[in-house]
Design an enzyme around this catalytic site. Structure first.
Site, PDB file in Angstrom:
ATOM      1  N   ASP A  58       0.823  -1.210   0.000  1.00  0.00           N
ATOM      2  CA  ASP A  58       0.000   0.000   0.000  1.00  0.00           C
ATOM      3  C   ASP A  58       0.861   1.265   0.000  1.00  0.00           C
ATOM      4  OD1 ASP A  58      -2.145  -1.693   0.130  1.00  0.00           O
ATOM      5  OD2 ASP A  58      -2.595  -1.320   2.246  1.00  0.00           O
ATOM      6  N   ARG A  59       0.389   2.272  -0.708  1.00  0.00           N
ATOM      7  CA  ARG A  59       1.173   3.491  -0.871  1.00  0.00           C
ATOM      8  C   ARG A  59       1.604   4.125   0.458  1.00  0.00           C
ATOM      9  NH1 ARG A  59       0.238   8.120  -5.472  1.00  0.00           N
ATOM     10  NH2 ARG A  59       2.155   9.276  -5.021  1.00  0.00           N
TER      11      ARG A  59
END
Length: 235
Positions: A58-59
């Site tokens: 996830d970013r």
């Protein structure tokens, strides 16, 4: 960009919070782009550089990401990813509440809402739900936060974030899943800490760790965890 491991077939990078592994609708430069540029310059590669993305992170999270430098490695790593026992992924998370047990096993049915880019957990099956499972243990406790180690047994969208939130323990800084305040840098306190697997070509064992983020809280909780580990070692 921090390279943790590299050979002719694979490269493992410590992703920073805020980087995206693969392209998305933002059009922002990706970690894969950075790795390709690095390989092209270091090895003076003409033309397009081959790089296969094995998995994503996830970013707003940080930590270890594997890329394949050859098609042979990519095919074999993809097969290994489908068998969760062949690539052991361990995560560290700082959560905002004490988990109900010092260690435990969580199973939920997860339903992804693509419009909201969010996953919802239920204890009963419903249409389009996917079973998600993980093991966790509490490594350290501070005044307000707890360091939890997670081993993923399945790989679902936002799985760790969603499942920890479902037991009342949202990850620090993760507003999407119930944290009360954001982290100053926009990150969430989730670290892909360790990877252990058999090399897809040479078959030697790879065992690498991401460093603890340079943050006061991360370092304090990691120090407590390290002290507890030493206390539990055989004398």
């Amino acid at each position: 960009m921090q390279i943790v491991y590299e050979d002719n077939h694979i490269i493992i990078v410590n992703k920073r919070a805020g980087e995206i592994v693969q392209g998305d609708k933002t059009g922002d430069r990706t970690l894969a782009d950075e790795v390709k540029a690095y390989i092209k310059e270091k090895y003076n590669k003409p033309g397009e550089v081959f790089l296969g993305t094995v998995h994503r992170l996830d970013r707003p999270a940080m930590g270890l990401v594997i890329f394949a430098r050859t098609s042979k490695a990519l095919t074999r790593l993809n097969e290994m990813m489908r068998d969760k026992n062949k690539i052991v992924k361990t995560y560290w998370a700082i959560v905002t509440a004490r988990p109900p047990e010092a260690e435990g096993h969580l199973e939920h049915y997860l339903v992804r809402n693509e419009h909201l880019n969010k996953t919802f957990a239920t204890v009963r099956y419903q249409k389009d739900a996917k079973l998600a499972a993980l093991d966790y243990r509490v490594l350290a406790a501070g005044d307000r936060y707890y360091l939890v180690e997670v081993r993923l047994l399945t790989g679902r969208h936002h799985q760790i974030r969603c499942q920890l939130a479902a037991i009342g323990c949202p990850i620090r800084g993760d507003l999407k899943y119930g944290a009360r305040r954001s982290n100053p840098d926009g990150s969430i306190s989730l670290l892909a800490r360790r990877l252990r697997f058999e090399h897809p070509v040479s078959h030697k064992m790879i065992d690498v760790e991401a460093p603890v983020p340079p943050d006061r809280l991360w370092n304090a909780l990691a120090s407590i965890a390290q002290s507890r580990q030493k206390d539990n070692e055989p004398k």
